[in-house]
Design an enzyme around this catalytic site. Sequence first.
Site, PDB file in Angstrom:
ATOM      1  N   ASN A   1       0.884  -1.271   0.021  1.00 26.71           N
ATOM      2  CA  ASN A   1       0.010   0.064   0.115  1.00 26.71           C
ATOM      3  C   ASN A   1       0.790   1.259   0.133  1.00 26.71           C
ATOM      4  OD1 ASN A   1       0.569  -0.832   2.703  1.00 26.71           O
ATOM      5  ND2 ASN A   1      -1.247   0.151   3.744  1.00 26.71           N
TER       6      ASN A   1
ATOM      7  N   CYS B   1     -10.177  -5.025  -0.203  1.00 19.10           N
ATOM      8  CA  CYS B   1     -11.415  -4.209  -0.118  1.00 19.10           C
ATOM      9  C   CYS B   1     -12.228  -4.110  -1.498  1.00 19.10           C
ATOM     10  CB  CYS B   1     -11.066  -2.647  -0.074  1.00 19.10           C
ATOM     11  SG  CYS B   1     -10.334  -2.077  -1.440  1.00 19.10           S
TER      12      CYS B   1
ATOM     13  N   ASN C   1      -1.021   8.644   0.816  1.00 18.75           N
ATOM     14  CA  ASN C   1      -0.875   9.964   0.367  1.00 18.75           C
ATOM     15  C   ASN C   1      -1.220  11.039   1.364  1.00 18.75           C
ATOM     16  OD1 ASN C   1      -1.257  12.555  -1.308  1.00 18.75           O
ATOM     17  ND2 ASN C   1       0.163  11.292  -2.414  1.00 18.75           N
ATOM     18  N   ALA C   2      -0.544  12.135   1.646  1.00 16.14           N
ATOM     19  CA  ALA C   2      -1.372  13.083   2.512  1.00 16.14           C
ATOM     20  C   ALA C   2      -2.421  13.704   2.045  1.00 16.14           C
ATOM     21  CB  ALA C   2      -0.206  14.408   2.553  1.00 16.14           C
ATOM     22  N   CYS C   3      -2.766  13.502   0.865  1.00 17.89           N
ATOM     23  CA  CYS C   3      -4.235  13.598   0.369  1.00 17.89           C
ATOM     24  C   CYS C   3      -4.679  12.197   0.508  1.00 17.89           C
ATOM     25  CB  CYS C   3      -4.078  14.251  -0.829  1.00 17.89           C
ATOM     26  SG  CYS C   3      -5.791  14.339  -1.644  1.00 17.89           S
ATOM     27  N   TYR C   4      -5.430  12.016   1.584  1.00 17.12           N
ATOM     28  CA  TYR C   4      -5.712  10.610   2.059  1.00 17.12           C
ATOM     29  C   TYR C   4      -6.280   9.563   0.939  1.00 17.12           C
ATOM     30  CZ  TYR C   4      -5.078  11.939   7.060  1.00 17.12           C
ATOM     31  OH  TYR C   4      -4.442  12.255   8.051  1.00 17.12           O
TER      32      TYR C   4
ATOM     33  N   GLU D   1      -2.878  -4.804  -3.269  1.00 10.23           N
ATOM     34  CA  GLU D   1      -3.414  -5.447  -4.535  1.00 10.23           C
ATOM     35  C   GLU D   1      -3.449  -4.734  -5.373  1.00 10.23           C
ATOM     36  OE1 GLU D   1      -4.527  -4.814  -1.455  1.00 10.23           O
ATOM     37  OE2 GLU D   1      -5.970  -6.417  -0.736  1.00 10.23           O
TER      38      GLU D   1
END
Length: 145
Positions: A54, A99, A57-60, A67
Amino acid sequence: MAQERPACALEPEQIQRLLRCCQEAKKSAYCPYSHFPVGAALLTRDGRIFSGCNVENACYALGNCAERTAIQKAISEGYKDFQAIAIASDLKDDFISPCGACRQVMREFGTNWAVFMTKPDGTYITKTVQELLPASFGPQDLHNI
Ligand code: THU
């Protein structure tokens, strides 16, 4: 008529290789926000393995799951026929489960291949993409109009 090859007809050694590889990939996880490292290892029909982790990023919302990282790596290298994907996390008591977004991306490349959901101790459960995403929407549906 030739029978469809079962999704889980992998040699035990090949399964172990895939399991080791997803645990190794987890070590590269970039997850400073969730602190939830995940690794994936994707096995192509011709025996190659693409790993992924995974990447947050700071921008979630821009974070990518392990995957999908593995699938994007494989596709971008010219491989799109898959036998299996194995997933590892640090969850002690649960098998890590992909997910919904990852299930849909897996499904793009077929429904009859195997997903190995593991625990850190190396135990796993396996299901096909079809089992994880029944009644799915896929590439063929775009041609049925
Ligand atoms: N994550 C994955 O990479 N794969 C999964 O199967 C479940 C969740 C990631 C996304 C995010 O970086 C972190 O785990 C917490 O949700």
